[in-house]
Every structure is written in C-alpha cells, then in structure tokens.
Motif scaffolding. Sequence first.
Motif, PDB file in Angstrom:
ATOM      1  N   ILE A 223     -25.786  42.626  48.049  1.00 54.08           N
ATOM      2  CA  ILE A 223     -24.603  41.927  47.533  1.00 54.08           C
ATOM      3  C   ILE A 223     -24.177  42.528  46.196  1.00 54.08           C
ATOM      4  O   ILE A 223     -22.980  42.731  45.948  1.00 54.08           O
ATOM      5  CB  ILE A 223     -24.872  40.411  47.423  1.00 54.08           C
ATOM      6  CG1 ILE A 223     -25.051  39.807  48.817  1.00 54.08           C
ATOM      7  CG2 ILE A 223     -23.742  39.712  46.662  1.00 54.08           C
ATOM      8  CD1 ILE A 223     -25.510  38.350  48.823  1.00 54.08           C
ATOM      9  N   LEU A 224     -25.148  42.844  45.345  1.00 50.03           N
ATOM     10  CA  LEU A 224     -24.840  43.456  44.050  1.00 50.03           C
ATOM     11  C   LEU A 224     -24.085  44.771  44.236  1.00 50.03           C
ATOM     12  O   LEU A 224     -23.111  45.039  43.527  1.00 50.03           O
ATOM     13  CB  LEU A 224     -26.126  43.686  43.249  1.00 50.03           C
ATOM     14  CG  LEU A 224     -25.978  44.396  41.905  1.00 50.03           C
ATOM     15  CD1 LEU A 224     -25.079  43.607  40.953  1.00 50.03           C
ATOM     16  CD2 LEU A 224     -27.348  44.628  41.281  1.00 50.03           C
ATOM     17  N   ALA A 225     -24.494  45.576  45.190  1.00 48.00           N
ATOM     18  CA  ALA A 225     -23.791  46.839  45.457  1.00 48.00           C
ATOM     19  C   ALA A 225     -22.334  46.574  45.834  1.00 48.00           C
ATOM     20  O   ALA A 225     -21.426  47.274  45.359  1.00 48.00           O
ATOM     21  CB  ALA A 225     -24.504  47.619  46.560  1.00 48.00           C
ATOM     22  N   ASP A 226     -22.086  45.555  46.659  1.00 50.16           N
ATOM     23  CA  ASP A 226     -20.712  45.190  47.019  1.00 50.16           C
ATOM     24  C   ASP A 226     -19.930  44.764  45.785  1.00 50.16           C
ATOM     25  O   ASP A 226     -18.770  45.158  45.600  1.00 50.16           O
ATOM     26  CB  ASP A 226     -20.686  44.045  48.034  1.00 50.16           C
ATOM     27  CG  ASP A 226     -21.135  44.446  49.426  1.00 50.16           C
ATOM     28  OD1 ASP A 226     -21.220  45.657  49.712  1.00 50.16           O
ATOM     29  OD2 ASP A 226     -21.413  43.523  50.233  1.00 50.16           O
ATOM     30  N   GLU A 227     -20.536  43.935  44.943  1.00 56.54           N
ATOM     31  CA  GLU A 227     -19.834  43.422  43.758  1.00 56.54           C
ATOM     32  C   GLU A 227     -19.496  44.552  42.785  1.00 56.54           C
ATOM     33  O   GLU A 227     -18.419  44.558  42.186  1.00 56.54           O
ATOM     34  CB  GLU A 227     -20.658  42.346  43.050  1.00 56.54           C
ATOM     35  CG  GLU A 227     -21.027  41.151  43.906  1.00 56.54           C
ATOM     36  CD  GLU A 227     -19.866  40.406  44.549  1.00 56.54           C
ATOM     37  OE1 GLU A 227     -18.688  40.644  44.214  1.00 56.54           O
ATOM     38  OE2 GLU A 227     -20.132  39.563  45.414  1.00 56.54           O
TER      39      GLU A 227
END
Length: 138
Positions: A121-125
């Motif tokens: 999720i962090l990579a997406d954000e």
Amino acid sequence: MAPKKLKDMLNMAISREIQVSIQYMWQHVRATGIESLEVTDRLKKIAITEMKHAEAIAERLDYLGGEPTTEPAPIEVGKTLSQMIDLDIKAEEEAIALYRDIIKLAMKEEDFTTKKLFEGILADEEEHHNEFQVFKGR
C-alpha cells in the motif's frame, strides 16, 4: 492477537482510505477546465485503488480481532483543480507517514503479514504522491 495500538492504527488507515476514495471521486466529478481533462481520469482510478486499500486493511483488522471503522477522516474536496491537488498531496503525505509507522510497529510485533500488506500500500501511496506532484507542476 495484535496489540490495541496496531489495531487503532489500522482503523486510522481505513478511515483515511475511505476519506481519500470519496475525496478523489468527488474531485473527479467536480474538477473543471481544460487542464483537468487528464487529471480527472487518474483521480477516478486512484479513488478506486484507495477503496481497495480500505477493504484489504479492514480484512486484516478483522482477522486480528479488531472492529473495522466505517467512518471516513474529514473530506476536503477543494474548489479549484489547484486546491484539489494541494489537498491530495497533503493527504498522501499524511498516509505515507502513517503507513511507515504501521510498518515499523508491525515489524516490532513480528506481524509480517501486516508489514507486507502495508509495504504494498505504501508503494501505491508514494506513486500517487508523485503523480499529484507532477500534476501540480503543470
């Protein structure tokens, strides 16, 4: 089961994901002007991604014995495309900081599944943050 602090942080994450999914979708609907044409399609796609994040986090929290929230964090749509993008950059920066903290706590608690979930999720954000920065530069 997971400590209360981790469950509380996951609920904060759910709240934020619900917030931005609504915020970005309304911006997709409300943005006007020639410069908004490229941005609105991307806002809609990002809004859908954020809702999927909320669902994945809620599933994890439920597994950990927590009660997933249905309440969004405060939603700020903005009036102009520039205001909207500024709000979106801020929202992504806040999410990135929270998710890094969740990853650290998950590592400390040896909760490798939560750590892995939030790394994705962090990579997406971070990607969303970068896109909004690019839009801001136009």
